[in-house]
Design an enzyme around this catalytic site. Structure first.
Site, PDB file in Angstrom:
ATOM      1  N   GLN A  17      69.236   6.219   4.698  1.00 49.61           N
ATOM      2  CA  GLN A  17      68.593   6.003   6.010  1.00 49.61           C
ATOM      3  C   GLN A  17      67.220   5.371   5.809  1.00 49.61           C
ATOM      4  O   GLN A  17      66.818   4.472   6.539  1.00 49.61           O
ATOM      5  CB  GLN A  17      68.403   7.345   6.732  1.00 49.61           C
ATOM      6  CG  GLN A  17      69.678   8.081   7.066  1.00 49.61           C
ATOM      7  CD  GLN A  17      70.290   7.594   8.364  1.00 49.61           C
ATOM      8  OE1 GLN A  17      69.637   6.915   9.134  1.00 49.61           O
ATOM      9  NE2 GLN A  17      71.537   7.929   8.589  1.00 49.61           N
ATOM     10  N   ASN A  36      69.127  19.413   7.403  1.00 49.48           N
ATOM     11  CA  ASN A  36      68.496  20.300   6.425  1.00 49.48           C
ATOM     12  C   ASN A  36      68.820  19.936   4.987  1.00 49.48           C
ATOM     13  O   ASN A  36      69.896  19.406   4.723  1.00 49.48           O
ATOM     14  CB  ASN A  36      68.940  21.734   6.696  1.00 49.48           C
ATOM     15  CG  ASN A  36      68.112  22.345   7.790  1.00 49.48           C
ATOM     16  OD1 ASN A  36      66.942  22.037   7.917  1.00 49.48           O
ATOM     17  ND2 ASN A  36      68.721  23.210   8.582  1.00 49.48           N
ATOM     18  N   ASP A  64      61.525  26.245  14.911  1.00 50.96           N
ATOM     19  CA  ASP A  64      60.965  27.533  14.479  1.00 50.96           C
ATOM     20  C   ASP A  64      59.809  27.951  15.375  1.00 50.96           C
ATOM     21  O   ASP A  64      59.636  29.133  15.672  1.00 50.96           O
ATOM     22  CB  ASP A  64      60.467  27.433  13.039  1.00 50.96           C
ATOM     23  CG  ASP A  64      61.520  26.862  12.115  1.00 50.96           C
ATOM     24  OD1 ASP A  64      62.561  27.508  11.972  1.00 50.96           O
ATOM     25  OD2 ASP A  64      61.314  25.775  11.572  1.00 50.96           O
ATOM     26  N   HIS A  99      60.972  24.635   6.696  1.00 47.38           N
ATOM     27  CA  HIS A  99      61.823  25.117   7.788  1.00 47.38           C
ATOM     28  C   HIS A  99      62.711  26.274   7.309  1.00 47.38           C
ATOM     29  O   HIS A  99      63.225  27.028   8.112  1.00 47.38           O
ATOM     30  CB  HIS A  99      62.675  23.945   8.294  1.00 47.38           C
ATOM     31  CG  HIS A  99      63.779  24.339   9.237  1.00 47.38           C
ATOM     32  ND1 HIS A  99      63.535  24.948  10.436  1.00 47.38           N
ATOM     33  CD2 HIS A  99      65.126  24.190   9.151  1.00 47.38           C
ATOM     34  CE1 HIS A  99      64.693  25.177  11.057  1.00 47.38           C
ATOM     35  NE2 HIS A  99      65.670  24.722  10.286  1.00 47.38           N
TER      36      HIS A  99
END
Ligand SMILES: O=C(O)C[C@H](O)C(=O)O
Length: 247
Positions: A17, A36, A64, A99
């Protein structure tokens, strides 16, 4: 699946990407990485886009923060202060770092109706233990319950981030993405993607918040999440052009 395998398999997607964006995207493109482990995937992506500023990359730690705000609101219920408080009255909430499970929900700097959370929820043990663990584990609890990652709250958080990028941060509040670290005032290692408090003017650019309180409780935990991100980074060195991976 081992974390090293996940990092490698997902990381390759974000390396591709990055290369594609580098070839064709506007130099002002803003990139939000959701897959993730999103902090390290954002790092991989930006390392494969040398022509675009690393400042244009964000990792979705907003999910979160929204969870932390909701849990704070539930904390208010526990101390019978529900009246007049909804989670949108919680400001300056950030999670620090990754995260993943080592993330540090920062209740110390957060406010409810403009008052420090620690003055409204005086059960500090609850904040340090139950609140923190709930926020850290909610993603995996939902996967265990439904057999897949949360989709709706991820989509809502994505929209929230985009809205925050194009809207000036309200006075006294913060925007809280995972961002590329370079010369930050909090002593976090450079060259990782780490969630920290920021402010924006609404043009997509941000500056790090300066009025941040640090006590004895936060630093050790922040070091742990930083160590996790540094370890992930070593594990994907082959995808960031920094030599052989070491996991
Ligand atoms: O997909 C996951 O691993 C969990 C997801 O990031 C979440 O926090 O809900």
């Amino acid at each position: 699946m081992e974390q090293a395998d996940l990092l490698d398999i997902n990381g390759q997607i974000f390396a591709e990407q990055g290369k594609a964006l580098n070839a064709v995207a506007s130099r002002n493109v803003k990139v939000l990485v959701v897959g993730n482990p999103c902090n390290t995937n954002a790092l991989i992506c930006l390392k494969n886009e040398p022509n675009i500023s690393a400042k244009n990359f964000h990792a979705l730690t907003r999910l979160d923060v929204t969870r932390a705000k909701c849990q704070t609101f539930l904390g208010c219920e526990l101390v019978a202060l529900k009246a007049g408080v909804f989670y949108d009255k919680v400001s300056n909430m950030t999670i620090r770092g990754n995260h993943l499970m080592t993330q540090v929900p920062d209740f110390l700097n957060a406010k409810i109706n403009g008052m420090p959370v620690t003055e409204v929820i005086t059960d500090i043990k609850w904040l340090k233990e139950e609140f923190t663990e709930r926020v850290q584990k909610l993603g995996s609890v939902l996967i265990q319950k439904w057999g897949r990652s949360s989709a709706a709250s991820t989509a809502v958080s994505t929209v929230d981030v985009i809205r925050s990028l194009v809207t000036p941060t309200p006075d006294g509040d913060w925007f809280f993405p995972g961002v590329y670290t370079t010369g930050n005032p909090y002593g976090i290692a450079d060259d990782i993607v780490f969630s920290m408090p920021c402010r924006l003017k609404g043009d997509g650019d941000y500056e790090l918040a300066k009025d941040v309180i640090i006590d004895n409780y936060l630093p050790d935990r922040i070091k742990k999440t930083e160590a996790e991100l540094l370890a992930e980074k070593r594990c994907v060195a082959h995808l960031t052009g920094e030599g052989n991976a070491y996991c």
